[in-house]
Design an enzyme around this catalytic site. Structure first.
Site, PDB file in Angstrom:
ATOM      1  N   HIS A  31       0.851  -1.183  -0.095  1.00  0.00           N
ATOM      2  CA  HIS A  31      -0.144   0.053  -0.186  1.00  0.00           C
ATOM      3  C   HIS A  31       0.951   1.145   0.153  1.00  0.00           C
ATOM      4  O   HIS A  31       0.988   1.935   1.130  1.00  0.00           O
ATOM      5  CB  HIS A  31      -0.926  -0.068   1.130  1.00  0.00           C
ATOM      6  CG  HIS A  31      -1.826  -1.253   1.230  1.00  0.00           C
ATOM      7  ND1 HIS A  31      -1.584  -2.444   1.515  1.00  0.00           N
ATOM      8  CD2 HIS A  31      -3.222  -1.460   1.073  1.00  0.00           C
ATOM      9  CE1 HIS A  31      -2.646  -3.068   1.395  1.00  0.00           C
ATOM     10  NE2 HIS A  31      -3.565  -2.167   1.087  1.00  0.00           N
ATOM     11  N   SER A  34      -1.308   4.650   0.627  1.00  0.00           N
ATOM     12  CA  SER A  34      -1.578   5.150   1.898  1.00  0.00           C
ATOM     13  C   SER A  34      -0.475   5.379   2.809  1.00  0.00           C
ATOM     14  O   SER A  34      -0.692   5.800   4.011  1.00  0.00           O
ATOM     15  CB  SER A  34      -2.171   3.636   2.623  1.00  0.00           C
ATOM     16  OG  SER A  34      -3.255   2.987   1.701  1.00  0.00           O
ATOM     17  N   GLU A 358     -17.971  -4.667  24.146  1.00  0.00           N
ATOM     18  CA  GLU A 358     -17.183  -6.032  24.104  1.00  0.00           C
ATOM     19  C   GLU A 358     -15.793  -6.220  23.304  1.00  0.00           C
ATOM     20  O   GLU A 358     -14.837  -6.661  23.916  1.00  0.00           O
ATOM     21  CB  GLU A 358     -17.895  -7.057  23.966  1.00  0.00           C
ATOM     22  CG  GLU A 358     -18.958  -7.415  25.072  1.00  0.00           C
ATOM     23  CD  GLU A 358     -20.450  -6.324  24.994  1.00  0.00           C
ATOM     24  OE1 GLU A 358     -20.534  -5.763  23.886  1.00  0.00           O
ATOM     25  OE2 GLU A 358     -21.405  -6.525  25.831  1.00  0.00           O
ATOM     26  N   ARG A 465     -24.416 -20.494  35.213  1.00  0.00           N
ATOM     27  CA  ARG A 465     -25.164 -19.618  35.841  1.00  0.00           C
ATOM     28  C   ARG A 465     -25.699 -20.180  37.173  1.00  0.00           C
ATOM     29  O   ARG A 465     -25.451 -19.658  38.331  1.00  0.00           O
ATOM     30  CB  ARG A 465     -26.360 -19.193  34.959  1.00  0.00           C
ATOM     31  CG  ARG A 465     -27.322 -18.204  35.963  1.00  0.00           C
ATOM     32  CD  ARG A 465     -28.295 -17.530  35.113  1.00  0.00           C
ATOM     33  NE  ARG A 465     -29.410 -16.851  35.875  1.00  0.00           N
ATOM     34  CZ  ARG A 465     -30.392 -17.173  36.500  1.00  0.00           C
ATOM     35  NH1 ARG A 465     -30.744 -18.414  36.594  1.00  0.00           N
ATOM     36  NH2 ARG A 465     -31.017 -16.263  37.129  1.00  0.00           N
TER      37      ARG A 465
HETATM   38  C1  LIG Z   1     -12.009  -4.586   9.540  1.00  0.00           C
HETATM   39  C2  LIG Z   1     -11.545  -4.332   7.979  1.00  0.00           C
HETATM   40  N1  LIG Z   1     -12.210  -4.184   6.950  1.00  0.00           N
HETATM   41  C3  LIG Z   1     -11.871  -4.019   5.608  1.00  0.00           C
HETATM   42  C4  LIG Z   1     -10.572  -4.013   5.529  1.00  0.00           C
HETATM   43  C5  LIG Z   1     -10.151  -3.898   4.083  1.00  0.00           C
HETATM   44  N2  LIG Z   1      -9.352  -2.635   3.817  1.00  0.00           N
HETATM   45  C6  LIG Z   1      -7.967  -2.462   4.000  1.00  0.00           C
HETATM   46  S1  LIG Z   1      -7.534  -0.872   3.834  1.00  0.00           S
HETATM   47  C7  LIG Z   1      -9.106  -0.373   3.538  1.00  0.00           C
HETATM   48  C8  LIG Z   1      -9.233   0.909   3.409  1.00  0.00           C
HETATM   49  C9  LIG Z   1      -8.770   1.814   4.410  1.00  0.00           C
HETATM   50  O1  LIG Z   1      -8.984   3.200   4.143  1.00  0.00           O
HETATM   51  P1  LIG Z   1      -8.597   4.288   5.241  1.00  0.00           P
HETATM   52  O2  LIG Z   1      -8.696   4.093   6.455  1.00  0.00           O
HETATM   53  O3  LIG Z   1      -8.927   5.798   4.541  1.00  0.00           O
HETATM   54  O4  LIG Z   1      -6.720   4.212   4.942  1.00  0.00           O
HETATM   55  P2  LIG Z   1      -5.759   4.911   3.671  1.00  0.00           P
HETATM   56  O5  LIG Z   1      -5.301   3.703   3.093  1.00  0.00           O
HETATM   57  O6  LIG Z   1      -6.864   5.572   3.006  1.00  0.00           O
HETATM   58  O7  LIG Z   1      -4.905   5.627   4.332  1.00  0.00           O
HETATM   59  C10 LIG Z   1     -10.035  -1.366   3.730  1.00  0.00           C
HETATM   60  C11 LIG Z   1     -11.543  -1.290   3.447  1.00  0.00           C
HETATM   61  C12 LIG Z   1      -9.590  -4.105   6.634  1.00  0.00           C
HETATM   62  N3  LIG Z   1      -8.327  -4.242   6.318  1.00  0.00           N
HETATM   63  N4  LIG Z   1     -10.292  -4.321   7.701  1.00  0.00           N
END
Ligand SMILES: Cc1ncc(C[n+]2csc(CCOP(=O)(O)OP(=O)(O)O)c2C)c(N)n1
Length: 614
Positions: A31, A34, A358, A465
């Protein structure tokens, strides 16, 4: 070179971007975009604010850095390179490769990583746990810095975490949200509406700071303010995904995609080329955690035959184990039901009320164990299902946490199926390396609770319980992985296996069978995982492979499955008579519900007779 001025920090940020591109392109996945949006913030943080002894990650005075957006691992690992603890060669040749410690998402295989992330919405809650330890237990001034994604904030667990952080006045916690407008598939819900984020953050009782996440001066000021705030701080940083390479900056369609080689070369050129800057950031002031003295652990003792619920014995035992100074407890707002209130009364200063959250209950436990504490978290067993992803991730974190689930099975009676755990054994058995304990009486519950404190990994105890007779004298031993033959004779014809309430039903069934002249061996399978295969084989051999397993759980994945797996793994497959809850239960008395489910004493006795051919 020494990184000091903002110009130097800019160079470092560009290096972090270049290295994020280089390592992900070389791996063919990852990534980079990101990573690039958050590079400026991480460059300022590691140069001027993160007080961290990179050579001594176990220094208790160190700050903590958690990437809640764990997919930005190229950035995190590039920071490790800049800190001089990971070589450029390792980063370029090992990232995401088989057998490497530089996995796709960070895990504590790396000594500078506290918790595994990658399932979004977990790093911040974990960080709250670490900050709780810092403020209330270690009493050290370390800070916890957490990098979050903006799309990640759609997870409710992020808001549970901010709520608890504010409630506990965790001014030692700073979340940095990288508001780059884009998620995985496109724009986020709030895009660049940082004011909307700020209102939400403030509504939860945290301090919000809105900045331009690419302005190094603003970042520096915000990080300084955060360190001085009275409440937890959330820095809302407006950024651009893929910042620094015009082909991808703020463009859709580049999430989670490495740049092809030719694009990577152009990107590196635009970013000013490769650099190999090493940073020495601030070191923590020397400090030692508060010492919590150990007292004598004196377990509760119960009279044979007295009727005591195992949940009460758990509560009393965990209070006793709390004599050890590093034992802490967390409640999901049900401590008068789970009896964790016994711990609260005995050790209020090491007790954390997490209320009805939780996921956060488990995450806070994970955070506390990062600092070496032994957390016991308790709620109804049914409600741990809601935190399953957190339990799963805590295993990847190699966390040592103890979970107590009460009110299992139809035995709870009139409250009905919403409160009954009928899947928890299956869920917990599937967790890698977990331990599952299921006591039938107060004495075994107390002894097993004490052993939970000693055991690594995810350790789960399932409590009941209702009040049932104490079966064992106070000095009986209950090794994890063992079992008890509660009734036997040299000429047993059938084995009845149970745990929890069904063991009592097995004993009553054995009495009924004795009336018919049938001798039944009764086994208390209090350790579901690891399981006592030897005892099972012996019982099978002694009773001609005639076995009835009865459980207050759905048939899939519970006691019956555990027994069958054990026989199968031992190369001695058997056919068992398996009594379990097969229909959706409703309300009623425990006796009515167990009868309806087919797990009562009479039904166990009948299953035994059927095995004996009559
Ligand atoms: C609980 C969960 N759901 C879905 C994903 C798949 N996923 C990985 S990164 C991402 C997008 C994240 O976007 P953001 O938080 O804005 O981070 P960015 O990469 O844009 O900085 C998703 C949906 C995951 N890793 N974890």
């Amino acid at each position: 070179m020494t990184v000091q001025t903002l110009d130097d920090i800019h160079e470092l940020a560009q290096q972090l971007r270049v290295d994020s591109i280089r390592c992900s392109t070389s791996a063919g996945s990852g990534h980079p975009t990101s990573s690039m949006s958050a590079a400026d913030m991480m460059a300022v943080l590691m140069t001027r604010h993160l007080r961290y002894d990179w050579q001594r990650p176990d220094n208790p005075a160190n700050d903590h850095l958690i990437f809640s957006k764990g997919h930005a691992s190229p950035l995190l690992y590039s920071m490790f390179k800049a800190a001089g603890v990971v070589s450029d060669e390792e980063l370029m040749t090992r990232y995401r490769r088989f057998g490497s410690r530089l996995e796709g998402h960070p895990t504590p295989i790396l000594p500078w990583v506290d918790v595994a992330t990658g399932s979004l919405g977990q790093g911040l809650p974990d960080g709250v746990g670490v900050a709780l330890a810092g403020r209330y237990l270690d009493e050290l001034p370390y800070r916890v810095w957490v990098l979050c994604g903006d799309s990640e904030t759609a997870e409710g667990s992020i808001w549970e975490a901010l709520d608890k952080a504010a409630f506990y006045h965790l001014r030692n916690l700073t979340a940095i949200v990288d508001v780059n407008r884009l998620g995985q598939r496109g724009p986020t819900e709030l895009k660049w509406d940082v004011d909307a984020y700020a209102k939400r953050v403030e509504a939860f009782g945290c301090h919000a700071i809105v900045i331009d996440g690419h302005d190094l001066g603003e970042i520096d000021k915000a990080l300084s303010h955060a360190a001085e705030a009275e409440q937890p701080t959330v820095i809302l940083a407006r950024t651009r995904k893929g910042r620094g390479f015009s082909d991808v900056e703020d463009r859709e369609g580049w999430h989670g995609r490495p740049l092809p080689q030719e694009m990577a070369e152009r990107a590196i050129l635009e970013l000013g080329g490769e650099r190999h800057v090493t940073v020495t950031g601030p070191l923590p002031e020397a400090g030692t955690p508060r010492a919590w003295p150990d007292g004598e652990v004196s377990l509760p003792r119960y009279e044979l035959g007295a009727k005591v619920p195992t949940r009460l014995a758990f509560g009393q035992a965990v209070a006793a184990v709390g004599a050890r100074g590093n034992v802490v407890a967390l409640d999901g707002e049900v401590d008068n039901s789970t009896h964790l209130e016994e711990f609260a009364k005995a050790h209020p200063e090491r007790y954390f009320e997490i209320y009805i959250a939780e996921q956060h209950l488990v995450a806070a436990a994970v955070g506390l164990q990062v600092r070496g504490y032994i957390p016991f978290a308790a709620t109804f067993a049914a409600f741990f299902t809601r935190a399953y992803d957190f339990i799963r991730m805590s295993d990847i974190s190699q966390a040592n946490i103890r979970l107590s689930g009460s009110h299992c099975g139809v035995e709870i009676g009139p409250d009905g199926p919403s409160q009954m755990a009928l899947e928890d054994l299956a869920m917990m058995r599937a967790v890698h390396g977990s331990t599952i304990l299921y006591p039938s009486d107060a004495t075994s519950a107390a002894h097993l609770t004490a052993q939970m404190a000693e055991r690594d990994g995810i350790v789960y105890i399932r409590t009941t319980r209702g009040a049932y007779p104490v079966l064992y004298g106070p000095d009986e031993a209950f090794p994890v992985g063992g079992s008890k033959v509660v009734r036997s004779s040299p000429d047993d014809q059938v084995t009845l296996i149970g745990a929890g309430v069904t063991l009592h039903n097995c004993l009553a069934a054995a009495d009924q069978l004795a009336g018919d002249g049938i001798r039944a061996r009764v086994v208390d399978l209090y350790s579901v995982k690891p399981i006592d295969t030897q005892a099972l084989l012996e019982a099978a051999a002694a009773t001609g492979d005639r076995i009835v397993v009865t459980e207050d759980h759905y048939p899939e994945g519970g006691l019956g499955s555990a027994v069958l797996d054990a026989f199968n793994d031992a190369g001695h497959p058997v056919h068992i008579s398996h009594l379990a809850v097969r229909d959706l239960p409703g309300s009623g008395t425990p006796a009515e519900l167990m009868e309806a489910a087919g797990i009562s004493a009479g039904q166990i006795a009948q299953a035994a007779r059927d095995l004996l051919g009559g």
